[in-house]
Design a protein around this motif. Structure first.
Motif: not given
Length: 253
Positions: A148-167
């Protein structure tokens, strides 16, 4: 069979345990604060404590020659540190430390943790299921970085972080994001501007605010979702949706 309780801790993995399995751990668990850059597992050293985070994000990092570091896994309230202990070794070449703080963890001494695991097949089975989910996450990261391109890779990791926090606000530096997705810091800056221009995020100094999760998921495509589905199937709800799973009532006993 004793049913799992949900009120003792925000840690999803502990909350998924049967009450009698949790009772084996409870007398030895101590709540501690988690600070940014706090090391949970030092590399190549005997592991003295095991942590069940109740928030924040921990990174599992591989160090290569020349001091370069690459993140090979993350967990937060969905997991536990030092999974290598369940696989017969008391140390790991990878370092685990806190990247997003502001929360607590339940800590237990390694000897007490392993003693509890030896007493219960169902406890051991649940923890091994977590290792399976973690292995799927690592494999998905490898495939994502390769295809995957860097844009998709960053989107994935942001989603994974978002899954683990409140807000919706995540305290992430450009340096850390580069380590997360195996990209140069300059490439991260450009990619953040692209995602911000598309209305997916708002990027501020040292933090990212998620503005449109649906668009991030669309950009991430098939790079996101497989480890999360595995976790939901084996253990319990993770992320922004709650799913009732079939596995809890079928644990061996």
């Amino acid at each position: 069979m004793s049913q799992p309780g949900q009120s003792y801790t925000a840690n999803i993995l502990l909350s998924a345990l049967r009450d009698d399995d949790l009772a084996l751990l409870k007398p030895h668990l101590t709540q501690v604060s988690l600070g940014r850059e706090q090391v949970l597992v030092p590399p190549n050293q005997p592991i003295e404590h095991v942590y069940f985070p109740e928030g924040g994000i921990a990174s599992i990092v591989s160090s290569m020659g020349g001091g370069e570091r690459t993140e090979v896994g993350i967990f937060g309230r969905d997991g536990v540190s030092a999974t290598c202990l369940l696989l017969g070794t008391d140390r790991s070449p990878h370092e685990t430390f806190i990247q997003v703080d502001g929360s607590t963890a339940l800590r237990i001494d390694t000897d007490q943790y392993l003693a509890a695991v030896r007493q219960s097949e169902t406890l051991r089975t649940m923890l091994l299921r977590y290792i399976q989910a973690s292995m799927i996450q690592g494999a998905q990261s490898t495939a994502t970085n390769a295809r995957h391109r860097v844009e998709a890779r960053l989107a994935r990791w942001l989603l994974m972080c978002h899954d683990r926090i409140d807000g919706d606000e995540i305290a992430l530096t450009h340096e850390f994001m580069g380590m997360m997705i195996s990209a140069e810091r300059s490439g991260v800056t450009v990619t953040l501007h692209i995602l911000e221009g598309a209305g997916m995020i708002q990027s501020k100094r040292g933090r990212v605010i998620i503005k449109d999760r649906d668009k991030l998921e669309e950009l991430a495509g098939d790079s996101y979702g497989v480890p999360e589905a595995e976790y939901r199937y084996l253990i319990g709800p993770i992320g922004r949706e709650s799913v009732v799973l079939p596995f809890k009532d079928s644990q061996p006993h």
